[in-house]
Design an enzyme around this catalytic site. Structure first.
Site, PDB file in Angstrom:
ATOM      1  N   GLY A   1       2.717  20.520 -20.553  1.00 47.85           N
ATOM      2  CA  GLY A   1       3.388  19.529 -19.717  1.00 47.85           C
ATOM      3  C   GLY A   1       4.671  19.017 -20.356  1.00 47.85           C
ATOM      4  O   GLY A   1       5.699  18.864 -19.691  1.00 47.85           O
TER       5      GLY A   1
ATOM      6  N   ASN B   1      -1.323   8.737 -15.783  1.00 48.36           N
ATOM      7  CA  ASN B   1      -2.394   9.074 -16.722  1.00 48.36           C
ATOM      8  C   ASN B   1      -3.195   7.867 -17.189  1.00 48.36           C
ATOM      9  O   ASN B   1      -4.354   8.001 -17.555  1.00 48.36           O
ATOM     10  CB  ASN B   1      -1.816   9.809 -17.934  1.00 48.36           C
ATOM     11  CG  ASN B   1      -0.542   9.182 -18.469  1.00 48.36           C
ATOM     12  OD1 ASN B   1       0.385   8.890 -17.711  1.00 48.36           O
ATOM     13  ND2 ASN B   1      -0.488   8.953 -19.749  1.00 48.36           N
TER      14      ASN B   1
ATOM     15  N   GLN C   1      -1.444  15.103 -14.283  1.00 44.76           N
ATOM     16  CA  GLN C   1      -2.747  14.461 -14.050  1.00 44.76           C
ATOM     17  C   GLN C   1      -3.269  14.694 -12.632  1.00 44.76           C
ATOM     18  O   GLN C   1      -4.427  14.418 -12.346  1.00 44.76           O
ATOM     19  CB  GLN C   1      -2.657  12.948 -14.309  1.00 44.76           C
ATOM     20  CG  GLN C   1      -2.490  12.586 -15.778  1.00 44.76           C
ATOM     21  CD  GLN C   1      -3.720  12.867 -16.632  1.00 44.76           C
ATOM     22  OE1 GLN C   1      -4.825  13.101 -16.111  1.00 44.76           O
ATOM     23  NE2 GLN C   1      -3.553  12.857 -17.930  1.00 44.76           N
TER      24      GLN C   1
ATOM     25  N   SER D   1      -0.112  21.098 -16.708  1.00 49.50           N
ATOM     26  CA  SER D   1      -0.601  21.403 -18.048  1.00 49.50           C
ATOM     27  C   SER D   1      -2.042  21.875 -17.944  1.00 49.50           C
ATOM     28  O   SER D   1      -2.833  21.310 -17.194  1.00 49.50           O
ATOM     29  CB  SER D   1      -0.521  20.167 -18.942  1.00 49.50           C
ATOM     30  OG  SER D   1      -1.083  20.463 -20.203  1.00 49.50           O
TER      31      SER D   1
ATOM     32  N   HIS E   1      -4.524  22.080 -20.336  1.00 52.31           N
ATOM     33  CA  HIS E   1      -5.639  21.451 -21.063  1.00 52.31           C
ATOM     34  C   HIS E   1      -6.160  20.192 -20.377  1.00 52.31           C
ATOM     35  O   HIS E   1      -7.147  19.614 -20.799  1.00 52.31           O
ATOM     36  CB  HIS E   1      -5.281  21.183 -22.538  1.00 52.31           C
ATOM     37  CG  HIS E   1      -4.347  20.027 -22.777  1.00 52.31           C
ATOM     38  ND1 HIS E   1      -4.800  18.766 -23.068  1.00 52.31           N
ATOM     39  CD2 HIS E   1      -2.995  19.944 -22.789  1.00 52.31           C
ATOM     40  CE1 HIS E   1      -3.763  17.951 -23.266  1.00 52.31           C
ATOM     41  NE2 HIS E   1      -2.661  18.650 -23.088  1.00 52.31           N
TER      42      HIS E   1
ATOM     43  N   THR F   1       6.998  35.648 -26.960  1.00 53.01           N
ATOM     44  CA  THR F   1       5.882  36.522 -26.606  1.00 53.01           C
ATOM     45  C   THR F   1       4.836  35.744 -25.810  1.00 53.01           C
ATOM     46  O   THR F   1       4.510  34.609 -26.159  1.00 53.01           O
ATOM     47  CB  THR F   1       5.259  37.090 -27.905  1.00 53.01           C
ATOM     48  OG1 THR F   1       6.285  37.786 -28.601  1.00 53.01           O
ATOM     49  CG2 THR F   1       4.105  38.026 -27.593  1.00 53.01           C
TER      50      THR F   1
ATOM     51  N   CYS G   1      -1.066   9.516 -26.209  1.00 51.91           N
ATOM     52  CA  CYS G   1       0.242   9.745 -26.808  1.00 51.91           C
ATOM     53  C   CYS G   1       0.843   8.461 -27.334  1.00 51.91           C
ATOM     54  O   CYS G   1       1.730   8.479 -28.170  1.00 51.91           O
ATOM     55  CB  CYS G   1       1.185  10.353 -25.775  1.00 51.91           C
ATOM     56  SG  CYS G   1       0.434  11.734 -24.955  1.00 51.91           S
TER      57      CYS G   1
HETATM   58  C1  LIG Z   1      -0.914  15.075 -20.909  1.00 51.89           C
HETATM   59  C2  LIG Z   1       0.283  14.748 -20.094  1.00 51.89           C
HETATM   60  C3  LIG Z   1       1.529  15.354 -20.368  1.00 51.89           C
HETATM   61  C4  LIG Z   1       1.761  16.261 -21.555  1.00 51.89           C
HETATM   62  O1  LIG Z   1       1.175  17.501 -21.386  1.00 51.89           O
HETATM   63  P1  LIG Z   1       0.984  18.438 -22.679  1.00 51.89           P
HETATM   64  O2  LIG Z   1       0.512  19.726 -22.132  1.00 51.89           O
HETATM   65  O3  LIG Z   1      -0.041  17.757 -23.536  1.00 51.89           O
HETATM   66  O4  LIG Z   1       2.319  18.555 -23.341  1.00 51.89           O
HETATM   67  C5  LIG Z   1       2.585  15.063 -19.541  1.00 51.89           C
HETATM   68  N1  LIG Z   1       2.440  14.217 -18.504  1.00 51.89           N
HETATM   69  C6  LIG Z   1       1.268  13.602 -18.225  1.00 51.89           C
HETATM   70  C7  LIG Z   1       1.179  12.699 -17.050  1.00 51.89           C
HETATM   71  C8  LIG Z   1       0.153  13.857 -19.006  1.00 51.89           C
HETATM   72  O5  LIG Z   1      -0.995  13.249 -18.727  1.00 51.89           O
END
Ligand SMILES: *Cc1c(COP(=O)(O)O)cnc(C)c1O
Length: 389
Positions: free
Chosen positions: A74, A155, A183, A203, A205, A241, A329
């Site tokens: 993200g 988030n 999110q 994103s 994860h 890559t 974060c």
């Molecule tokens: C987790 C998150 C991100 C960052 O994503 P990453 O893949 O961890 O860099 C960006 N925006 C929001 C709203 C998030 O919850």
């Protein structure tokens, strides 16, 4: 007491789904470079392209997978959009950036970078529920606006914005529209064509896939500049890559998320209501943050006046309950949550807030356990506190 592990921090990250882990394991021997022309390379590349179609389908464009570019997550997708705008703005002179005060730090800091570079940047305020004020929005977005960037769902408090209405207005002014949907994707229906956005960030994860993989959707014709320069991957727009095992995991996670979206939403909402109602019934003087209905089904943010957020977090952690005080974060900093502050709760209340983010493995028994521990935690912390409840 048995060793408890009640994980309620799914907005920070999610565990790998077993199906995703299994598929990734099976592909660990697909080691060839997905850009190599031999058979092994073509096989690896086919996996990447299959995943691209699965990710495209999750955001409503199953017939248009080439609109998806894979990134490292993200943060990179968001930064790419701001890098594109940096080049565009310098060329055209049209430089206005409009975003909100409640964005993820990677958008806030990318916007601050452009501000340092001389771009006029507006951080829109939000109402008490975290919704962008549309009057303020309309007066901020004009003929000199280059980009509007508003997150689809927050988030920390889960508030969902009216992206389609904002994108329509931005386009009428000739501005590009980007949404950080990190999110939202996998939790609510995300349809880039209905929303009519130019750019959309995802994103992996956050939807039960591996970390370090993400994607950027680009509408056909939307300008693009590479953030990572190098080889020809992703048409030269994102060199490096291919992380083909990670991308494969993203594809499987996206496919599963799409097929279970309705079921997931219903289950999360039910568990969230149980937790919210239980907290309100057992703990006096709480404030539920976020929008009452335009809210992610898994996210519940609550303020407990007279108790300190970090202390609540540590108390719950000792009882095996994993929550967060805001965004992962921003944790480690002692500043109150910028999101809660933007909704006007004030520093004291913002400091006494906890985010519960539920997920696939959350059970009714987990919620019962939280509802057993939490009232004791708050009562104890309040009795020790000098802050007025
Ligand atoms: C987790 C998150 C991100 C960052 O994503 P990453 O893949 O961890 O860099 C960006 N925006 C929001 C709203 C998030 O919850």
């Amino acid at each position: 007491m048995p060793d408890k592990n009640v994980y309620l921090d799914y907005n920070a990250t999610t565990p790998l789904r077993p199906e995703v882990a299994e598929a990734m394991k099976l592909d660990l021997d697909v080691y060839a470079n997905a850009s190599s022309m031999h058979e092994a390379g073509r096989r690896a590349r086919a996996r990447v392209e299959e995943a691209r179609a699965q990710v495209a389908a999750l955001v409503g464009i199953h017939s248009d997978p080439e609109r998806i570019i894979f990134t490292s997550g993200g943060s990179e997708s968001n930064n790419t959009v701001f890098a594109i705008m940096f080049h565009l703005g310098r060329k055209s002179g049209r430089k206005g950036i409009v975003t909100t005060a409640i964005e993820h730090p990677c958008v806030l800091n990318a916007a601050l970078w452009l501000k340092e570079e001389g771009f006029p940047v507006t951080f829109l305020g939000v109402d008490e529920y975290g919704m962008v004020n549309m009057d303020e929005f309309r007066s901020a977005v004009g003929q000199d606006t280059l980009l509007v960037s508003v997150m689809a769902a927050n988030n920390e408090i889960g508030t969902i914005q009216d992206i389609a209405a904002m994108a329509e207005y931005a386009h009428a002014q000739g501005a590009y529209f980007h949404t950080d949907a990190t999110q939202a994707v996998g939790k609510i229906d995300v349809d880039v064509l209905a929303w009519k956005v130019d750019y959309l960030t995802m994103s992996c994860h956050k939807l039960y896939g591996p970390k370090g993989v993400g994607a950027l959707y680009l509408k056909k014709g939307a300008p693009l500049e590479p953030l990572i320069r190098g080889g020809h991957q992703e048409h030269g727009f994102r060199a490096g890559t291919y992380n083909n095992i990670g991308i494969l995991g993203f594809g499987i996670a996206a496919r599963l998320a799409r097929s279970e979206l309705v079921l997931y939403g219903t289950r999360m909402l039910q568990l969230r209501s149980k937790l919210r109602d239980g907290i309100i019934a057992t703990i006096p003087k709480v404030r539920v943050n976020g929008h009452p209905s335009n809210v992610l089904p898994n996210t519940l943010n609550v303020s407990f006046p007279g108790a300190e957020g970090e202390a609540i977090l540590l108390y719950l952690d000792l009882a095996g309950i994993r929550v967060s005080t805001g965004s992962a974060c921003a944790s480690g900093s002692l500043d109150p949550s910028h999101v809660l502050m933007a909704t006007g709760v004030g520093p004291e209340l913002a400091h006494g807030s906890i985010r519960f983010s539920l997920g696939r493995d959350t059970t009714e028994a987990d919620i019962d356990y939280v509802l057993d521990v939490l009232p004791k935690a708050i009562a104890r912390l309040r009795s020790m506190s000098t802050i007025e409840a």
